[in-house]
Motif scaffolding. Structure first.
Motif, PDB file in Angstrom:
ATOM      1  N   GLU A 281     -22.954 -72.521  32.141  1.00 38.17           N
ATOM      2  CA  GLU A 281     -24.320 -72.267  31.678  1.00 38.17           C
ATOM      3  C   GLU A 281     -25.180 -73.515  31.896  1.00 38.17           C
ATOM      4  OE1 GLU A 281     -25.002 -69.318  30.193  1.00 38.17           O
ATOM      5  OE2 GLU A 281     -23.230 -68.668  29.093  1.00 38.17           O
ATOM      6  N   PRO A 282     -26.329 -73.404  32.552  1.00 45.15           N
ATOM      7  CA  PRO A 282     -26.773 -72.302  33.399  1.00 45.15           C
ATOM      8  C   PRO A 282     -25.861 -72.176  34.621  1.00 45.15           C
ATOM      9  CG  PRO A 282     -28.601 -73.777  32.839  1.00 45.15           C
ATOM     10  CD  PRO A 282     -27.333 -74.482  32.461  1.00 45.15           C
ATOM     11  N   GLY A 283     -25.743 -70.975  35.128  1.00 43.69           N
ATOM     12  CA  GLY A 283     -24.872 -70.739  36.269  1.00 43.69           C
ATOM     13  C   GLY A 283     -25.415 -71.354  37.545  1.00 43.69           C
ATOM     14  N   LEU A 284     -24.521 -71.583  38.497  1.00 50.27           N
ATOM     15  CA  LEU A 284     -24.929 -72.121  39.794  1.00 50.27           C
ATOM     16  C   LEU A 284     -25.507 -71.041  40.699  1.00 50.27           C
ATOM     17  CD1 LEU A 284     -21.910 -74.445  40.722  1.00 50.27           C
ATOM     18  CD2 LEU A 284     -24.030 -75.047  39.531  1.00 50.27           C
ATOM     19  N   ILE A 285     -25.117 -69.803  40.460  1.00 49.25           N
ATOM     20  CA  ILE A 285     -25.512 -68.701  41.341  1.00 49.25           C
ATOM     21  C   ILE A 285     -26.210 -67.639  40.509  1.00 49.25           C
ATOM     22  CG2 ILE A 285     -24.680 -66.936  42.948  1.00 49.25           C
ATOM     23  CD1 ILE A 285     -22.327 -68.797  43.574  1.00 49.25           C
ATOM     24  N   GLY A 286     -27.359 -67.201  40.989  1.00 43.93           N
ATOM     25  CA  GLY A 286     -28.131 -66.191  40.287  1.00 43.93           C
ATOM     26  C   GLY A 286     -28.137 -64.877  41.044  1.00 43.93           C
ATOM     27  N   GLU A 287     -28.880 -63.933  40.506  1.00 35.62           N
ATOM     28  CA  GLU A 287     -29.004 -62.603  41.095  1.00 35.62           C
ATOM     29  C   GLU A 287     -30.486 -62.293  41.183  1.00 35.62           C
ATOM     30  OE1 GLU A 287     -26.876 -58.328  40.306  1.00 35.62           O
ATOM     31  OE2 GLU A 287     -27.620 -59.424  38.574  1.00 35.62           O
ATOM     32  N   TYR A 288     -31.002 -62.147  42.405  1.00 32.97           N
ATOM     33  CA  TYR A 288     -32.433 -61.911  42.504  1.00 32.97           C
ATOM     34  C   TYR A 288     -32.768 -60.470  42.157  1.00 32.97           C
ATOM     35  CZ  TYR A 288     -31.873 -60.032  47.328  1.00 32.97           C
ATOM     36  OH  TYR A 288     -31.523 -59.313  48.440  1.00 32.97           O
ATOM     37  N   TYR A 289     -34.015 -60.261  41.776  1.00 26.73           N
ATOM     38  CA  TYR A 289     -34.427 -58.956  41.267  1.00 26.73           C
ATOM     39  C   TYR A 289     -34.887 -58.065  42.403  1.00 26.73           C
ATOM     40  CZ  TYR A 289     -34.136 -61.352  36.857  1.00 26.73           C
ATOM     41  OH  TYR A 289     -33.670 -62.071  35.789  1.00 26.73           O
ATOM     42  N   THR A 290     -34.133 -57.032  42.642  1.00 21.33           N
ATOM     43  CA  THR A 290     -34.414 -56.054  43.682  1.00 21.33           C
ATOM     44  C   THR A 290     -33.745 -54.764  43.238  1.00 21.33           C
ATOM     45  OG1 THR A 290     -34.309 -55.685  46.088  1.00 21.33           O
ATOM     46  CG2 THR A 290     -32.351 -56.584  45.040  1.00 21.33           C
ATOM     47  N   PRO A 291     -34.143 -53.617  43.758  1.00 25.86           N
ATOM     48  CA  PRO A 291     -33.512 -52.371  43.307  1.00 25.86           C
ATOM     49  C   PRO A 291     -31.990 -52.431  43.382  1.00 25.86           C
ATOM     50  CG  PRO A 291     -35.425 -51.875  44.632  1.00 25.86           C
ATOM     51  CD  PRO A 291     -35.235 -53.367  44.705  1.00 25.86           C
ATOM     52  N   SER A 292     -31.337 -52.031  42.305  1.00 25.00           N
ATOM     53  CA  SER A 292     -29.884 -52.077  42.204  1.00 25.00           C
ATOM     54  C   SER A 292     -29.231 -51.151  43.224  1.00 25.00           C
ATOM     55  CB  SER A 292     -29.471 -51.662  40.789  1.00 25.00           C
ATOM     56  OG  SER A 292     -28.122 -51.288  40.738  1.00 25.00           O
ATOM     57  N   GLU A 293     -28.187 -51.651  43.887  1.00 28.43           N
ATOM     58  CA  GLU A 293     -27.438 -50.802  44.811  1.00 28.43           C
ATOM     59  C   GLU A 293     -26.796 -49.635  44.067  1.00 28.43           C
ATOM     60  OE1 GLU A 293     -27.139 -50.600  47.948  1.00 28.43           O
ATOM     61  OE2 GLU A 293     -27.968 -52.463  48.719  1.00 28.43           O
ATOM     62  N   ILE A 294     -26.367 -49.876  42.829  1.00 24.29           N
ATOM     63  CA  ILE A 294     -25.779 -48.793  42.044  1.00 24.29           C
ATOM     64  C   ILE A 294     -26.828 -47.728  41.758  1.00 24.29           C
ATOM     65  CG2 ILE A 294     -24.817 -48.218  39.776  1.00 24.29           C
ATOM     66  CD1 ILE A 294     -23.332 -50.873  39.852  1.00 24.29           C
ATOM     67  N   ALA A 295     -28.042 -48.170  41.364  1.00 28.63           N
ATOM     68  CA  ALA A 295     -29.112 -47.212  41.091  1.00 28.63           C
ATOM     69  C   ALA A 295     -29.493 -46.441  42.350  1.00 28.63           C
ATOM     70  CB  ALA A 295     -30.328 -47.943  40.531  1.00 28.63           C
ATOM     71  N   LEU A 296     -29.556 -47.143  43.490  1.00 27.15           N
ATOM     72  CA  LEU A 296     -29.900 -46.471  44.743  1.00 27.15           C
ATOM     73  C   LEU A 296     -28.846 -45.426  45.108  1.00 27.15           C
ATOM     74  CD1 LEU A 296     -31.140 -49.505  46.893  1.00 27.15           C
ATOM     75  CD2 LEU A 296     -32.543 -47.681  45.911  1.00 27.15           C
ATOM     76  N   ALA A 297     -27.576 -45.774  44.905  1.00 30.86           N
ATOM     77  CA  ALA A 297     -26.501 -44.835  45.240  1.00 30.86           C
ATOM     78  C   ALA A 297     -26.543 -43.596  44.363  1.00 30.86           C
ATOM     79  CB  ALA A 297     -25.149 -45.528  45.113  1.00 30.86           C
ATOM     80  N   ASN A 298     -27.091 -43.741  43.154  1.00 29.43           N
ATOM     81  CA  ASN A 298     -27.175 -42.599  42.244  1.00 29.43           C
ATOM     82  C   ASN A 298     -28.410 -41.737  42.489  1.00 29.43           C
ATOM     83  OD1 ASN A 298     -24.781 -43.213  40.903  1.00 29.43           O
ATOM     84  ND2 ASN A 298     -25.803 -44.589  39.463  1.00 29.43           N
ATOM     85  N   MET A 299     -29.327 -42.199  43.365  1.00 29.84           N
ATOM     86  CA  MET A 299     -30.528 -41.421  43.681  1.00 29.84           C
ATOM     87  C   MET A 299     -30.202 -40.320  44.688  1.00 29.84           C
ATOM     88  SD  MET A 299     -33.467 -44.280  44.364  1.00 29.84           S
ATOM     89  CE  MET A 299     -34.027 -45.407  43.085  1.00 29.84           C
ATOM     90  N   PRO A 300     -31.016 -39.271  44.714  1.00 28.11           N
ATOM     91  CA  PRO A 300     -30.906 -38.317  45.822  1.00 28.11           C
ATOM     92  C   PRO A 300     -31.138 -39.046  47.141  1.00 28.11           C
ATOM     93  CG  PRO A 300     -32.282 -37.436  44.071  1.00 28.11           C
ATOM     94  CD  PRO A 300     -32.023 -38.868  43.723  1.00 28.11           C
TER      95      PRO A 300
END
Length: 362
Positions: A281-300
């Motif tokens: 803490e704080p971590g060395l690697i972050g996650e940028y904000y973009t549509p989630s691949e999981i959410a996209l996979a759950n979309m039609p």
């Protein structure tokens, strides 16, 4: 780490940005090919306690297992597993990793040689105060992020199984703050100064709250035993731990948790099953904000291409994030790319303070 593997499917729009970020900062990242997962593959994950896993989470689960199996096919003893939305600072390889690894080795050495004591806080807060500034350490300190010759670079592999170099600071993490503090107080922990940390306004609020609670200055990082390490976008893992996860959670296995997503599997193994997990803490690697691949996979399917890519500010906890638009150079511009690589490796940050778009995701 002996190898760095990224979880990314064949159609991911994030690959270009990930590989460019790795190229700029001199990091060797391999993206293992994934099979074309079938409905039968997805169904094989949804068994027993995991029968409610949704499509997107099942695909992510299979992707991580695929990366872990790739790791196990190599002779390496340790690996760093990334997701393709991972983001890091330009100083990751030149200074951040050497500092973090040295601090963790010191923590393990101190804990293993200290006499036993009924006081659980005996190793806590090994503070080293310093004056914060925004200049980066000299590039001459560069150390390879991968090192197959030294499996104990992050400390003896018998002392750790999973290292969370980044995790999600959710509202639940805030609610678990008391339990997290208790976990930290009852285990060894250490802090160390890092001049590459950003200013206070760019530290994640939940991380800031935790550090304030422990009287850790925001100019330092903290290694502690994991309690709520939600996130699977940047974790180090030993060979033995990877084998255990593959054995427990491969297709058709029910595992030892009832998690409905792979990142929750990691969390529960660390929190509830006493795995040797450590969080930075704080971590060395972050996650940028973009549509989630999981959410996209759950979309039609018809809606997936329409999903907008969000504009973002720099990723939390990073002073000069490599995935921001200001560092992107088109693939055909060889001269421009070499110039950007030279600037980044000199420790220069070309970014300004404007809103920037994520790279390689649209």
């Amino acid at each position: 780490f002996g190898t760095i593997l990224a979880v990314s499917h064949a159609k991911s729009k994030r690959k270009a940005g990930l590989l460019w970020a790795a190229n700029m900062t001199g990091i060797d990242v391999e993206i293992p090919d994934q099979p074309a997962w079938t409905d039968e593959d997805l169904a094989s994950i949804r068994v027993g306690k995991h029968k409610w896993v949704n499509r997107g989470s099942a695909l992510a689960w299979l992707g991580h297992l695929n990366a872990l199996k790739k790791f196990l096919s190599t002779p390496h003893e340790t690996a760093l597993i990334l997701e393709d939305d991972a983001d890091w600072d330009i100083a990751l390889r030149s200074s951040e990793v050497p500092l973090a690894a040295a601090a963790l080795r010191h923590l393990f050495d101190t804990a293993s040689t200290a006499p036993s004591s009924p006081e659980p806080q005996q190793y806590q807060h090994q503070h080293h105060m310093h004056t914060h500034h925004h200049s980066y350490p000299s590039p001459q300190r560069t150390t390879p992020l991968t090192s197959s010759t030294d499996p104990n670079y992050w400390g003896p592999t018998g002392s750790w199984e999973i290292l969370h170099l980044g995790h999600s600071d959710s509202e639940q993490y805030d609610r678990e703050n008391g339990a997290t503090l208790a976990r930290i107080h009852s285990n060894p922990s250490t802090t160390f100064p890092d001049a590459s940390l950003p200013g206070e306004e760019r530290i994640n609020p939940a991380t800031k709250t935790l550090l304030y609670s422990l009287a850790v200055p925001l100019t330092s990082r903290l290694w502690h035993r994991s309690h709520w390490p939600l996130g699977s976008y940047a974790y180090g893992i030993t060979r033995a731990a990877a084998q255990r996860i593959v054995d427990l959670y491969s297709a058709g296995s029910t595992g030892s948790t009832s998690a409905d997503a792979f990142d929750v599997v990691l969390l529960e193994l660390c929190r509830d099953h006493d795995w040797k997990c450590w969080t930075l803490e704080p971590g060395l690697i972050g996650e940028y904000y973009t549509p989630s691949e999981i959410a996209l996979a759950n979309m039609p399917e018809a809606d997936r291409e329409k999903a907008a890519v969000e504009e973002i500010y720099d990723t939390w906890n990073l002073r000069c994030a490599v995935r921001q638009r200001a560092l992107w150079v088109e693939e055909g511009d060889e001269g421009g790319r070499q110039g950007m690589i030279d600037r980044v490796r000199r420790g220069e940050c070309p970014a300004d303070d404007e809103v920037v778009e994520v790279v390689g995701s649209g």
